[in-house]
Write a protein that holds these residues in place. Structure first.
Motif, mmCIF file in Angstrom:
data_model
loop_
_atom_site.group_PDB
_atom_site.id
_atom_site.type_symbol
_atom_site.label_atom_id
_atom_site.label_comp_id
_atom_site.label_asym_id
_atom_site.label_seq_id
_atom_site.Cartn_x
_atom_site.Cartn_y
_atom_site.Cartn_z
ATOM 1 N N GLN A 385 -8.882 19.000 115.535
ATOM 2 C CA GLN A 385 -8.654 20.454 116.097
ATOM 3 C C GLN A 385 -8.367 20.428 117.609
ATOM 4 O OE1 GLN A 385 -11.362 23.503 115.195
ATOM 5 N NE2 GLN A 385 -10.579 24.980 116.611
ATOM 6 N N TYR A 386 -9.225 19.671 118.320
ATOM 7 C CA TYR A 386 -9.046 19.486 119.762
ATOM 8 C C TYR A 386 -8.283 18.308 120.464
ATOM 9 C CZ TYR A 386 -11.991 23.635 119.587
ATOM 10 O OH TYR A 386 -12.601 24.864 118.983
ATOM 11 N N VAL A 387 -7.581 18.373 121.359
ATOM 12 C CA VAL A 387 -6.732 17.526 121.873
ATOM 13 C C VAL A 387 -7.116 17.437 123.646
ATOM 14 C CG1 VAL A 387 -4.809 16.128 122.463
ATOM 15 C CG2 VAL A 387 -5.347 16.799 120.279
ATOM 16 N N ILE A 388 -7.500 16.478 124.131
ATOM 17 C CA ILE A 388 -7.534 16.524 125.609
ATOM 18 C C ILE A 388 -6.309 15.465 126.263
ATOM 19 C CG2 ILE A 388 -8.884 15.718 127.531
ATOM 20 C CD1 ILE A 388 -11.436 16.541 126.348
ATOM 21 N N LEU A 389 -5.713 16.206 127.096
ATOM 22 C CA LEU A 389 -4.542 15.543 127.679
ATOM 23 C C LEU A 389 -4.770 15.141 129.326
ATOM 24 C CD1 LEU A 389 -1.481 17.715 126.433
ATOM 25 C CD2 LEU A 389 -2.324 15.550 125.468
ATOM 26 N N ILE A 390 -4.772 13.897 129.673
ATOM 27 C CA ILE A 390 -5.361 13.521 130.992
ATOM 28 C C ILE A 390 -3.962 12.805 131.526
ATOM 29 C CG2 ILE A 390 -6.752 12.278 132.405
ATOM 30 C CD1 ILE A 390 -8.783 12.711 130.377
ATOM 31 N N GLY A 391 -3.293 13.521 132.518
ATOM 32 C CA GLY A 391 -2.163 12.835 133.265
ATOM 33 C C GLY A 391 -2.639 12.543 134.450
ATOM 34 N N GLU A 392 -1.588 11.791 135.262
ATOM 35 C CA GLU A 392 -2.230 11.452 136.758
ATOM 36 C C GLU A 392 -2.406 12.353 137.580
ATOM 37 O OE1 GLU A 392 1.285 8.790 137.782
ATOM 38 O OE2 GLU A 392 0.488 7.349 136.148
#
Length: 427
Positions: A385-392
């Motif tokens: 259900q949950y996604v964490i996106l980590i960009g620069e």
């Protein structure tokens, strides 16, 4: 490549079901105050073939090997003998000692539905209680365990001593008792005609065979009826039956736990009460479990056959249970959260995942380097259900993007706030 006959690899939904069954039963065992155990798979062959061990039929199916030191060894074919060894080797154990074990055993025997060559066995045993209270509690364990698995059962029980008294009363010689018991135990499998043929082949006294044939024709051969006909109500075996019968009546287990005067079980080490568990719906003919009292094994292993080690156990036929539950819909465990690094942020993604896991949140990290849309599609397919996106940019700002795949929303948040939201939503 192919698997050895009678062995299987389990993964995905199959493994999820197996773990669910094991966890369910372990919860019941621990509720009844049984401790977990993990005994040795590899044992001295002398132990596995000892008096009161598995008997000739089981020994024939034992996997035997010799190590580099020329020692004769064998793979365990059940969990009872290794357990008896543990008790014999540890005189400091406090009795009553109650244990359960779920582990692999091995038998080079015929393969059919619910019966493999490498299979999972699940045993519950207690040492140090000579009375029927131990048997009654193990019957309670079985009834509750199968109820939690939503499997209706019939538990049939008998007493080896009482059956021996009956055989003696009809004229079976002492040296023939065990052999006759094992033949009577096949009544369900080969029918009355098959049993009578086997008894005839044993060259027993004709009068004894005739009496046994009459007994098998009885419409309802209850303990009361048999003990009255053969005048054996005062024997030790009969008294053990009476005491256990009275306990089962008070516990309300008489409908589920039924006396069966022909039940004997194939192993030679049983000394008193024995029982076997069957699927009440009739959809599986194989036994779902069984066990009984084996007071002589441990004393024999310590070289003191006169030393009392009252012991009784019950074994759950895990592979038969799995075969019966094969059609059950059990979900494969899935990640609560998937963390996806974008650009050179793998370290930050792994650190974030570690923080979530420390809070008990099942977390997956996407480190394959796939395109973002493919990674999101995989998370969606797996039901995350949950996604964490980590960009620069997020790393530089001390932030992350939290996507709710079900709601289709996305928020930019500090890590601590995201962890708080996820913990509240998932835990």
């Amino acid at each position: 490549m192919q698997n050895v006959k009678g062995t299987y690899d389990f993964f995905g939904k199959d493994q999820a079901l197996r773990k669910k069954v094991q966890n369910t039963l372990a919860e019941v065992f621990e509720l009844y105050d049984f401790d977990g155990m993990d005994s040795a798979i590899l044992n001295e062959r002398e132990l596995l073939t000892a008096k009161y061990a598995g008997g000739d039929e089981i020994v024939k199916e034992m996997y035997q090997l010799t190590d580099q030191g020329e020692r004769k060894l064998g793979l365990r074919y059940d969990l009872t003998i290794p357990f008896a060894k543990v008790v014999a080797q540890n005189p400091g154990l406090i009795f009553p000692y109650k244990r359960y074990e779920i582990g692999k055993v091995f038998r080079d025997g015929p393969v059919k539905r619910g019966r493999l060559r490498e299979f999972l066995q699940c045993d519950v045993d207690v040492v140090g209680i000579p009375g029927p209270e131990a048997e009654a509690e193990l019957m309670q364990v079985a009834v509750e365990g199968f109820a939690r698995l939503e499997i209706p059962i019939i538990l049939r029980w008998n007493n080896r001593r009482f059956l021996g008294d009956v055989l003696e009363a009809v004229g079976v010689q002492p040296e023939d008792k065990l052999s006759v018991m094992l033949t009577l135990d096949k009544l369900e499998k080969i029918g009355r005609g098959g049993v009578l043929q086997e008894l005839a082949d044993k060259k027993l006294d004709a009068q004894a065979v005739s009496a046994l044939a009459e007994m098998m024709e009885m419409e309802n051969p209850t303990f009361e009826r048999l003990s009255s006909i053969y005048a054996i109500r005062e024997t030790k075996g009969a008294q053990e039956v009476l005491r256990l019968q009275a306990l089962l009546h008070k516990l309300g287990l008489e409908e589920t736990c039924r006396f069966d005067p022909f039940l004997s079980r194939g192993l030679s080490f049983y000394t008193g009460t024995i029982y076997e568990i069957f699927d009440a719906s009739g959809s599986l003919s194989s036994s779902l479990g069984g066990g009984g009292r084996y007071d002589a094994i441990i004393g024999t292993l310590v070289g003191r056959e006169d030393l009392p080690y009252p012991a009784v156990g019950i074994s759950f036929g895990m592979e038969a249970i799995m075969a019966l539950l094969a059609d059950r819909n059990v979900e494969t465990p899935k990640a609560d959260v998937t963390v996806i690094p974008i650009g050179d942020t793998a370290a930050a993604a792994l650190q974030t995942a570690a923080l979530l896991r420390s809070g008990g949140i099942r977390t997956s990290v996407e480190v394959t380097g796939r395109k973002l849309k493919n990674a999101l599609a995989t998370a969606s397919t797996r039901g995350t259900q949950y996604v964490i996106l980590i960009g620069e940019d997020e790393v530089a700002a001390g932030m992350l993007r939290l996507k709710d795949m079900n709601a289709g929303t996305e928020r930019v948040l500090p890590l601590e706030e995201a962890v708080h939201i996820l913990t509240k939503a998932i835990m």
